[in-house]
Write an enzyme that holds these catalytic residues in place. Structure first.
Site, PDB file in Angstrom:
ATOM      1  N   GLU A 103      -9.462   6.765   3.725  1.00 20.53           N
ATOM      2  CA  GLU A 103     -10.333   5.768   4.361  1.00 20.53           C
ATOM      3  C   GLU A 103      -9.464   4.577   4.722  1.00 20.53           C
ATOM      4  OE1 GLU A 103      -9.678   5.736   1.215  1.00 20.53           O
ATOM      5  OE2 GLU A 103      -9.281   3.619   0.863  1.00 20.53           O
TER       6      GLU A 103
ATOM      7  N   LYS B 112       0.811  -1.224   0.000  1.00 17.27           N
ATOM      8  CA  LYS B 112       0.000   0.000   0.000  1.00 17.27           C
ATOM      9  C   LYS B 112       0.847   1.278   0.000  1.00 17.27           C
ATOM     10  CE  LYS B 112      -4.416  -1.668   1.154  1.00 17.27           C
ATOM     11  NZ  LYS B 112      -4.261  -2.964   1.834  1.00 17.27           N
TER      12      LYS B 112
ATOM     13  N   SER C 203       1.693  -9.861  -0.882  1.00 15.16           N
ATOM     14  CA  SER C 203       1.350  -8.436  -0.791  1.00 15.16           C
ATOM     15  C   SER C 203       1.696  -7.804   0.552  1.00 15.16           C
ATOM     16  CB  SER C 203      -0.140  -8.244  -1.092  1.00 15.16           C
ATOM     17  OG  SER C 203      -0.929  -9.077  -0.259  1.00 15.16           O
TER      18      SER C 203
HETATM   19  C1  LIG Z   1      -5.094  -4.005   1.657  1.00 15.25           C
HETATM   20  C2  LIG Z   1      -4.395  -5.268   1.373  1.00 15.25           C
HETATM   21  C3  LIG Z   1      -4.793  -6.122   0.328  1.00 15.25           C
HETATM   22  C4  LIG Z   1      -6.007  -5.885  -0.509  1.00 15.25           C
HETATM   23  O1  LIG Z   1      -5.996  -4.741  -1.293  1.00 15.25           O
HETATM   24  P1  LIG Z   1      -5.727  -4.767  -2.858  1.00 15.25           P
HETATM   25  O2  LIG Z   1      -6.050  -3.402  -3.292  1.00 15.25           O
HETATM   26  O3  LIG Z   1      -6.646  -5.821  -3.439  1.00 15.25           O
HETATM   27  O4  LIG Z   1      -4.322  -5.140  -3.064  1.00 15.25           O
HETATM   28  C5  LIG Z   1      -4.028  -7.251   0.072  1.00 15.25           C
HETATM   29  N1  LIG Z   1      -2.939  -7.549   0.820  1.00 15.25           N
HETATM   30  C6  LIG Z   1      -2.541  -6.759   1.832  1.00 15.25           C
HETATM   31  C7  LIG Z   1      -1.332  -7.152   2.608  1.00 15.25           C
HETATM   32  C8  LIG Z   1      -3.245  -5.592   2.142  1.00 15.25           C
HETATM   33  O5  LIG Z   1      -2.843  -4.820   3.168  1.00 15.25           O
END
Ligand SMILES: *Cc1c(COP(=O)(O)O)cnc(C)c1O
Length: 400
Positions: free
Chosen positions: A117, A95, A384
């Site tokens: 948000e 993010k 992610s």
């Molecule tokens: C917020 C988040 C997501 C989901 O958001 P996307 O916009 O779909 O990437 C996925 N993995 C992590 C670690 C997150 O913090």
């Protein structure tokens, strides 16, 4: 809508085929246009690109490794598995890539104040972090229920100097928090920029956030070519709003040999209110500025959602994903809570990496698919985020 496949996507109004667009009250039209204009100028400005790359490198820790998961590969006896290590970034997830891009844009526009948000708090933490780093005032809107569930992230944002506003309307979760952030933005438009956290909302957000996140796929492409001298066979990523998946997928979209799978939250199964798999129980609709797949009832009321991972727990999905699914370029599936929890444990114990519960959904899909693929095949899965934030929740569900 143009049926011509070579037509520009998104078009000038932000339509990805029949999806996307700008469905907002008149008062938001001007700010969105102003944002789009500034973004277009920034895209053409080498100084902006240099600055963006500087902070990604020096502050966030890019490039992130493309790590060969040797023991997971051996255990699954199939395709060779690489992890794109977004979990190693500052603040623990992808993010921050988007938060850096947008705060630089806000600075260019002379804005002094940031609103955002947040659901689980990850985007709120990333935004509070970049606001602190640039000395801008920051207000994060968060549903009251989420504030309670994610008390640690609330405190973290406050430590970083942000005001956290607990939103007590409706279901008191992410949807209401977005409404409040938009209301604040429109009220304070001269001084304020709204840092939206995923490839969602009114144009230009889905386009802009994807472009800030494409660094994930650009790096992964270079890295796999250096390590394996060829492109991967399969990309896998979890899909909440869809930004980490778009970031990985986008630079490979024209490579026909590269298959892609997006993994949504199957929760307790595909029954109303028990999941957040928009492509498996949702339908076309308009929510919070854009047209896409949405979990709604027959009267268009937004349904309750459930997922063990707060970051995937949202009733709508980014419009570009709807378009890629429509074009059959990307396949969308889901992993249920129990499969994600099992994958979470597996990666921790076999690779020494505790993934975010969101990312564990992508790992769960890899655990299914890798054994069915030849050993000469290559998978890249987007890790992610890291799972430190999820430890307490997992501890409550899994006895060790
Ligand atoms: C917020 C988040 C997501 C989901 O958001 P996307 O916009 O779909 O990437 C996925 N993995 C992590 C670690 C997150 O913090």
């Amino acid at each position: 809508m143009s049926k011509n496949s070579s037509a520009k996507v998104p078009d000038a109004q932000g339509h990805f085929g029949p999806y996307g667009g700008r469905f907002v009250p008149e008062t938001l039209m001007h700010p969105l246009q102003e944002l789009e204009n500034e973004y277009r100028r920034a895209q053409k400005d080498p100084a902006f690109k240099r600055e963006f790359e500087y902070y990604l490198r020096e502050f966030c820790g890019r490039p992130t490794p493309l790590y060969f998961a040797e023991r997971l590969t051996r255990e699954l006896r199939g395709a060779k598995i690489y992890l794109k290590r977004e979990d190693l970034l500052h603040t623990g997830a992808h993010k921050i890539n988007n938060a850096i891009g947008q705060i630089l844009l806000a600075r260019r526009m002379g804005k002094k104040r940031i609103v955002a948000e947040t659901g689980a708090g990850q985007h709120g933490v990333a935004t509070a972090t970049v606001a602190a780093m640039f000395g801008l005032k920051c207000v994060v809107y968060m549903g009251a229920v989420d504030c309670e569930r994610q008390a640690l992230n609330v405190y973290r944002m406050k430590m970083l100097g942000a005001d956290v506003v607990s939103v007590k309307t409706g279901q008191q979760t992410l949807k209401e928090a977005i409404n409040e952030a938009m209301r604040d933005w429109v009220t304070n438009i001269r001084t304020t920029h709204y840092i939206l956290g995923t490839v969602y909302g009114a144009h230009p957000y889905p386009l802009m956030v994807r472009n800030f996140q494409r660094v994930i796929g650009d790096e992964a492409r270079r890295q796999i070519l250096a390590k394996e001298k060829r492109l991967p066979d399969l990309l896998v990523a979890c899909v909440g709003g869809g930004s980490n998946a778009m970031g990985l997928f986008y630079p490979f979209l024209k490579d026909k040999s590269v298959k892609m799978v997006g993994v949504e939250a199957g929760g307790r199964g595909i029954k109303p209110n028990q999941h957040a798999a928009r492509f498996h129980g949702g339908s076309l609709g308009v929510l919070q500025g854009t047209r896409s797949y949405i979990l709604q009832d027959k009267n268009g009321q937004i349904q309750l959602t459930h997922s063990v991972s707060a970051g995937l727990d949202y009733a709508a999905v980014g419009p570009e994903h709807a378009w890629l699914r429509n074009r059959k370029r990307v396949e969308y599936t889901y992993a249920k809570d129990d499969a994600a929890l099992a994958a979470f444990m597996k990666l921790a114990q076999i690779e020494g990496i505790i993934p975010a519960l969101e990312s564990a959904h992508a790992i769960a899909e890899v655990i299914k698919r890798a054994p069915k693929m030849g050993r000469n095949k290559l998978i890249i899965v987007n890790l992610s985020g890291r799972g430190d934030k999820d430890v307490a929740q997992v501890a409550a569900k899994v006895k060790l």
